[in-house]
Design an enzyme around this catalytic site. Structure first.
Site, PDB file in Angstrom:
ATOM      1  N   ASP A  41       0.790  -1.242   0.000  1.00  6.72           N
ATOM      2  CA  ASP A  41       0.000   0.000   0.000  1.00  6.72           C
ATOM      3  C   ASP A  41       0.816   1.283   0.000  1.00  6.72           C
ATOM      4  O   ASP A  41       0.520   2.229   0.751  1.00  6.72           O
ATOM      5  CB  ASP A  41      -0.989   0.004   1.177  1.00  6.72           C
ATOM      6  CG  ASP A  41      -2.079  -1.040   0.994  1.00  6.72           C
ATOM      7  OD1 ASP A  41      -2.433  -1.333  -0.157  1.00  6.72           O
ATOM      8  OD2 ASP A  41      -2.569  -1.565   2.012  1.00  6.72           O
TER       9      ASP A  41
ATOM     10  N   VAL B 279      -2.351  -3.499  10.372  1.00  5.65           N
ATOM     11  CA  VAL B 279      -3.500  -3.879   9.548  1.00  5.65           C
ATOM     12  C   VAL B 279      -3.011  -4.682   8.337  1.00  5.65           C
ATOM     13  O   VAL B 279      -2.863  -5.895   8.415  1.00  5.65           O
ATOM     14  CB  VAL B 279      -4.334  -2.638   9.132  1.00  5.65           C
ATOM     15  CG1 VAL B 279      -5.615  -3.058   8.419  1.00  5.65           C
ATOM     16  CG2 VAL B 279      -4.682  -1.765  10.332  1.00  5.65           C
ATOM     17  N   CYS B 280      -2.745  -4.015   7.227  1.00  2.45           N
ATOM     18  CA  CYS B 280      -2.407  -4.718   5.994  1.00  2.45           C
ATOM     19  C   CYS B 280      -1.059  -5.432   6.061  1.00  2.45           C
ATOM     20  O   CYS B 280      -0.913  -6.527   5.539  1.00  2.45           O
ATOM     21  CB  CYS B 280      -2.451  -3.750   4.809  1.00  2.45           C
ATOM     22  SG  CYS B 280      -4.125  -3.131   4.503  1.00  2.45           S
ATOM     23  N   VAL B 281      -0.080  -4.823   6.699  1.00  2.00           N
ATOM     24  CA  VAL B 281       1.225  -5.473   6.806  1.00  2.00           C
ATOM     25  C   VAL B 281       1.102  -6.726   7.663  1.00  2.00           C
ATOM     26  O   VAL B 281       1.544  -7.810   7.273  1.00  2.00           O
ATOM     27  CB  VAL B 281       2.288  -4.494   7.354  1.00  2.00           C
ATOM     28  CG1 VAL B 281       3.574  -5.224   7.694  1.00  2.00           C
ATOM     29  CG2 VAL B 281       2.554  -3.390   6.332  1.00  2.00           C
TER      30      VAL B 281
ATOM     31  N   THR C 104      -0.833  -9.523   5.918  1.00  2.00           N
ATOM     32  CA  THR C 104      -0.025 -10.122   4.858  1.00  2.00           C
ATOM     33  C   THR C 104       1.045 -11.029   5.448  1.00  2.00           C
ATOM     34  O   THR C 104       1.257 -12.155   4.967  1.00  2.00           O
ATOM     35  CB  THR C 104       0.600  -9.012   3.980  1.00  2.00           C
ATOM     36  OG1 THR C 104      -0.464  -8.279   3.353  1.00  2.00           O
ATOM     37  CG2 THR C 104       1.528  -9.578   2.930  1.00  2.00           C
TER      38      THR C 104
END
Length: 178
Positions: free
Chosen positions: A4, A123-125, A128
């Protein structure tokens, strides 16, 4: 794997922006440059939501990173280079692995270790990294190349990642492994 690196998180006035995001840009530039120099596969895992269509994520977050809008643009200098070993993986959820072909792609390239960096740590890290671990990848996360607008959650996520899902390393250690 860069997660992102989009204007939504790095440009003032955008709904996902937070001022501390800028602190990771130089470390991310260094990682990207090193990966390109060494001919490593570079994955740009980026949010791409469909404009005007329902999206379960919108129950938790405002509309963001819709295909074609200015929030979904890459931060200048982080666009994929157009080389075969640099790809974009669009994602509609936090994890770059969920409902994408990332795992298939990495397995076909015989990749067993990934370096993950980007925003937001908690969140996204984290999602993943957790899914990479669950799929059997060795994961490195350079501490200086990730952060969040919730520092206490970022720190807790780094502790969990290092304990359960991979290794939190220095930027220099990540460069050496590329």
């Amino acid at each position: 794997m860069l997660v992102d690196v989009l204007e939504a998180f790095f440009t003032p006035g955008k709904p996902a922006y937070y001022p501390e995001s800028a602190e990771v840009l130089d470390p991310l530039r260094g990682l990207l440059a090193r990966a390109r120099e060494r001919g490593r596969l570079v994955v740009h895992a980026v949010e791409r939501h469909y404009p005007g269509l329902a999206d379960f994520e919108h129950k938790k977050l405002p509309r963001h990173c819709e295909i074609g809008d200015d929030q979904a643009r890459y931060v200048e200098g982080f666009e994929p280079a157009g080389l075969p070993d640099e790809i974009e993986v669009p994602k509609r959820r936090y994890s770059a692995f969920y409902a994408t072909d990332l795992d298939l792609l990495l397995r076909e390239q015989r990749i067993s270790r990934v370096v993950v960096a980007g925003v937001k740590t908690n969140v996204c890290v984290r999602a993943t990294v957790q899914d990479a671990f669950a799929a059997g990848y060795e994961v490195q996360l350079p501490r200086e190349a990730t952060n969040s607008n919730r520092p206490h959650l970022a720190e807790a996520s780094l502790e969990d990642i290092d304990r359960y899902f991979g290794r939190v390393v220095s930027l220099e250690q990540a460069w050496e492994s590329l």
